[in-house]
Design a protein around this motif. Sequence first.
Motif, PDB file in Angstrom:
ATOM      1  N   SER A 180       0.835  -1.201   0.000  1.00 52.37           N
ATOM      2  CA  SER A 180       0.000   0.000   0.000  1.00 52.37           C
ATOM      3  C   SER A 180       0.871   1.253   0.000  1.00 52.37           C
ATOM      4  CB  SER A 180      -0.929  -0.006   1.213  1.00 52.37           C
ATOM      5  OG  SER A 180      -0.197   0.245   2.388  1.00 52.37           O
ATOM      6  N   GLN A 181       2.151   1.075   0.367  1.00 51.85           N
ATOM      7  CA  GLN A 181       3.082   2.204   0.326  1.00 51.85           C
ATOM      8  C   GLN A 181       4.017   2.116  -0.886  1.00 51.85           C
ATOM      9  OE1 GLN A 181       4.479   3.216   4.522  1.00 51.85           O
ATOM     10  NE2 GLN A 181       4.039   1.042   4.710  1.00 51.85           N
ATOM     11  N   GLY A 182       3.692   1.228  -1.818  1.00 46.91           N
ATOM     12  CA  GLY A 182       4.435   1.158  -3.076  1.00 46.91           C
ATOM     13  C   GLY A 182       5.700   0.326  -3.037  1.00 46.91           C
ATOM     14  N   LEU A 183       5.834  -0.548  -2.050  1.00 44.17           N
ATOM     15  CA  LEU A 183       7.068  -1.329  -1.936  1.00 44.17           C
ATOM     16  C   LEU A 183       6.765  -2.812  -1.785  1.00 44.17           C
ATOM     17  CD1 LEU A 183       8.896   0.845   0.732  1.00 44.17           C
ATOM     18  CD2 LEU A 183       9.569   0.612  -1.657  1.00 44.17           C
ATOM     19  N   SER A 184       7.717  -3.654  -2.197  1.00 44.47           N
ATOM     20  CA  SER A 184       7.658  -5.045  -1.738  1.00 44.47           C
ATOM     21  C   SER A 184       8.704  -5.113  -0.634  1.00 44.47           C
ATOM     22  CB  SER A 184       7.965  -6.015  -2.883  1.00 44.47           C
ATOM     23  OG  SER A 184       9.311  -5.917  -3.275  1.00 44.47           O
ATOM     24  N   TYR A 185       9.534  -6.137  -0.608  1.00 42.40           N
ATOM     25  CA  TYR A 185      10.673  -6.096   0.313  1.00 42.40           C
ATOM     26  C   TYR A 185      11.801  -5.297  -0.326  1.00 42.40           C
ATOM     27  CZ  TYR A 185       8.065 -10.039   2.120  1.00 42.40           C
ATOM     28  OH  TYR A 185       7.072 -10.841   2.605  1.00 42.40           O
ATOM     29  N   PHE A 186      11.554  -4.918  -1.585  1.00 44.81           N
ATOM     30  CA  PHE A 186      12.565  -4.207  -2.356  1.00 44.81           C
ATOM     31  C   PHE A 186      11.932  -2.946  -2.927  1.00 44.81           C
ATOM     32  CE2 PHE A 186      13.043  -8.758  -2.511  1.00 44.81           C
ATOM     33  CZ  PHE A 186      14.345  -8.936  -2.081  1.00 44.81           C
ATOM     34  N   ASP A 187      12.739  -1.959  -3.218  1.00 50.35           N
ATOM     35  CA  ASP A 187      12.165  -0.777  -3.848  1.00 50.35           C
ATOM     36  C   ASP A 187      12.305  -0.897  -5.366  1.00 50.35           C
ATOM     37  OD1 ASP A 187      14.755  -0.183  -4.443  1.00 50.35           O
ATOM     38  OD2 ASP A 187      14.944   1.474  -3.013  1.00 50.35           O
ATOM     39  N   LYS A 188      11.930   0.142  -6.069  1.00 44.58           N
ATOM     40  CA  LYS A 188      11.887   0.057  -7.538  1.00 44.58           C
ATOM     41  C   LYS A 188      13.284  -0.138  -8.127  1.00 44.58           C
ATOM     42  CE  LYS A 188       7.498   0.936  -8.290  1.00 44.58           C
ATOM     43  NZ  LYS A 188       6.854   1.871  -7.349  1.00 44.58           N
ATOM     44  N   ASP A 189      14.314   0.323  -7.391  1.00 41.75           N
ATOM     45  CA  ASP A 189      15.684   0.160  -7.889  1.00 41.75           C
ATOM     46  C   ASP A 189      16.293  -1.152  -7.420  1.00 41.75           C
ATOM     47  OD1 ASP A 189      15.394   2.719  -8.905  1.00 41.75           O
ATOM     48  OD2 ASP A 189      16.022   3.596  -6.986  1.00 41.75           O
ATOM     49  N   ASP A 190      15.434  -2.055  -6.896  1.00 40.00           N
ATOM     50  CA  ASP A 190      15.891  -3.363  -6.454  1.00 40.00           C
ATOM     51  C   ASP A 190      16.762  -3.311  -5.204  1.00 40.00           C
ATOM     52  OD1 ASP A 190      15.195  -5.896  -7.121  1.00 40.00           O
ATOM     53  OD2 ASP A 190      17.068  -6.347  -8.149  1.00 40.00           O
ATOM     54  N   LYS A 191      16.703  -2.180  -4.484  1.00 42.91           N
ATOM     55  CA  LYS A 191      17.418  -2.142  -3.198  1.00 42.91           C
ATOM     56  C   LYS A 191      16.512  -2.705  -2.119  1.00 42.91           C
ATOM     57  CE  LYS A 191      20.381   1.923  -3.644  1.00 42.91           C
ATOM     58  NZ  LYS A 191      19.528   2.774  -4.490  1.00 42.91           N
ATOM     59  N   ILE A 192      17.133  -3.325  -1.113  1.00 43.75           N
ATOM     60  CA  ILE A 192      16.336  -3.900  -0.038  1.00 43.75           C
ATOM     61  C   ILE A 192      15.674  -2.783   0.769  1.00 43.75           C
ATOM     62  CG2 ILE A 192      16.436  -5.297   2.052  1.00 43.75           C
ATOM     63  CD1 ILE A 192      18.857  -6.705   0.795  1.00 43.75           C
ATOM     64  N   ALA A 193      14.357  -2.928   0.977  1.00 47.35           N
ATOM     65  CA  ALA A 193      13.617  -1.833   1.612  1.00 47.35           C
ATOM     66  C   ALA A 193      13.230  -2.149   3.048  1.00 47.35           C
ATOM     67  CB  ALA A 193      12.373  -1.512   0.786  1.00 47.35           C
ATOM     68  N   LEU A 194      13.968  -3.048   3.685  1.00 45.86           N
ATOM     69  CA  LEU A 194      13.550  -3.462   5.023  1.00 45.86           C
ATOM     70  C   LEU A 194      13.902  -2.443   6.107  1.00 45.86           C
ATOM     71  CD1 LEU A 194      14.322  -7.272   4.925  1.00 45.86           C
ATOM     72  CD2 LEU A 194      12.215  -6.048   4.432  1.00 45.86           C
ATOM     73  N   GLU A 195      14.754  -1.469   5.762  1.00 44.66           N
ATOM     74  CA  GLU A 195      15.077  -0.449   6.770  1.00 44.66           C
ATOM     75  C   GLU A 195      14.449   0.895   6.418  1.00 44.66           C
ATOM     76  OE1 GLU A 195      18.888  -0.921   9.442  1.00 44.66           O
ATOM     77  OE2 GLU A 195      19.397  -0.705   7.332  1.00 44.66           O
TER      78      GLU A 195
END
Lengths: 275, 430
Positions: free
Chosen positions: B213-228
């Motif tokens: 719902s915030q536009g992310l999976s576990y990764f962002d659009k640039d394939d960086k890890i978005a867990l932090e």
Amino acid sequence: MASKKISSKIIIYILLIAGVVLSIAPFYWMIVGSTLPSGEIFRVPPRLLPGDYLAKNFQTLNESLGIAKIFWNSLFIALVYTLISTLISAMAGYAFAKFKFKGKNFFFFIILCTLMIPSQVTLIPLFEMMVTFNWLNTYQAIILPTLASPFAIYLMRQNMKAIPDSIMEASRIDGAGELKIFFTVILPVTRPAMAAVAIFLFMSQWNSLLWPLITLNSKEMFTLPVALSSLIGMARIDYGQLMLGTTLSTIPIMIFFLLLQKHFISGILGGSVKE
Amino acid sequence: MKKYMSVMLVMLLLLLSACSNKTAEDEGQTGNSKNPSGSITVWGWDVAAATMKAAVEKFQKQYPDVDVKVEDFNSADLYDKLTVGLAARGSGLPDVVLMEDERIPGYLHQFPQGFLNLNKLGYEKYKDSFNLAKVAAVQNEDGDFIAAPWDIGPAGVFYRVDYFEKANVDPNSIQTWDDYIEAGKKIKEATGAQLLPIDIPNYDGVFQMMMQSQGLSYFDKDDKIALESKEAIRAMEVIKKLHDEDLILNNKGWDGIVTATVNGSVATVPYGVWYAGTIMDQAPDLKGKWDIFYLPSFDGGTRYANVGGSSVLIPSSSKNQSAAYAFVEFFTTDTESQLLGFEKYGLFPSLKETYTAPQFTENNEYFNNSPIFKNFADIVDQVPQINVNENFAKASSLISNAQAAILLENQSVDTRLNEAKKQLENERKK
């Protein structure tokens, strides 16, 4: 003294009863579940008495699986496999236990080595073989690959070793051929071991899921575990149906076990008075 | 002696008769791409396979020379078979296979040549028939269709109307996750029911919905890890708060969710639209007592996400690609076939032209007379596109572990997410 004995007896009985309940309760629940509609199974508090939905569950189970054909598939595969495999392992075990031939230890070592290879490793090569033979979706694809079971061979060899050589020598002097010695002298003596091996092989084939799953494609060829597994849907599971299928699938194992148990136990007793 | 021999002979005969069971497969003609013919095999699972079987009839009116055989497995079994077949260089695979969207990147990564590029067969022209998030999920890195989009699972919160009334909570007032927690407290006080079921050590679906719902999976659009990211931290903090207020029912697995739904121990279940089918199926007595509202939101986030959904692929080993493509094209773009699966089995199509059909717009008697499917259809275009890659499953299990550590062992959100991120980085280096 006596009261102490009684109290320790009571404790033992309580523990035993707890054990019985623990091991029987899941089976009981499975049987009760097979007589309930799926929604009822989740009711709190749970229903502990069988319901009246058994016939309906059977009907839906039969509609989705064709239970007679599935049963036949499983039974045919398991029985043929058990018969042939028991015979093969008895023969191989006999050869390894009682005969001297070149490379005997080497071959036995190789057989033992195959015990150490995890079945996952051989899965894909075996599957490719089945595809090459055009054997996908056939009985022989399930029966043949594991027909020579190293564990069963090992077990039979250990048992055959205990048979004194003098029996064979006596038979030879009486003029019996090698095959006759094997079938009429050796096999009857090792009946208990054969019964154990047969139960083991039957159960492993009856319950086997992965290999049949990989090689079988059409519903008409499914074995029971594969068919039951296919009942588990993505979002909908008819638990009543599933419980009934599982209940039914335990019956043949019980019958097979009870049939062979006699040999099994008589063998143990027979051994105990011999020496 | 003779007796044994005859036993063995009988066994041999039995075995031989079993061998002859196999019918000859005709791999004869395959026709050309204009007029495909021959036979194809399709693998699917339960209700999806049933829908495919039903669609075959109409397909054959259009393509009378193509024989379609649909084979039905459970999905875990299907993946086992598919992996073995692909590892055996395409041996024994069907011509068309169904796959959950989140599995697609993993299979593409492991078997880059395993499936046909549908763009090469002309699927490109349907690009605008489906919603964007779904299209993104079935395309490869170059933006080519690898799978043809089928069903989706726009997410919402299923809730118990009677519980909300008893606690005097207006579902429309729940806009943010904070509102959701407040409502949960009131409902628990009034009815004793907990707010939602989460299998804490094994299921991170709620976290996934919050992230999407915030536009992310576990990764962002640039394939960086978005867990932090701040999005991940506030999502996990909401889950922690829900647990601190004792609003989470920690029930095991899928059966646990269904049990809680049926026996009334939870007031809401945040899930994909297809869960509606399960509720109706397993809890017929609760008719009129369920309804939905959209996911609560975070500051600056949307209220939309997607849970599940599947698509169809053609393994490259298919010997009859023209017929396989004809089926895939027909099946995923024929309105009638899509509606058939929806009506009968609750499979929510991604084909947008289906949404105007009366089955979608009418009120649903079971769900408190609300047009719940229209409500879901209204949001599919707004579901954010996210980046799902081959490490999705690993990330999911790492987050489940982190969730368990945070909720059950009281570790801090920041440290545990940081640790999960590091573990995921290590996994990716391999």
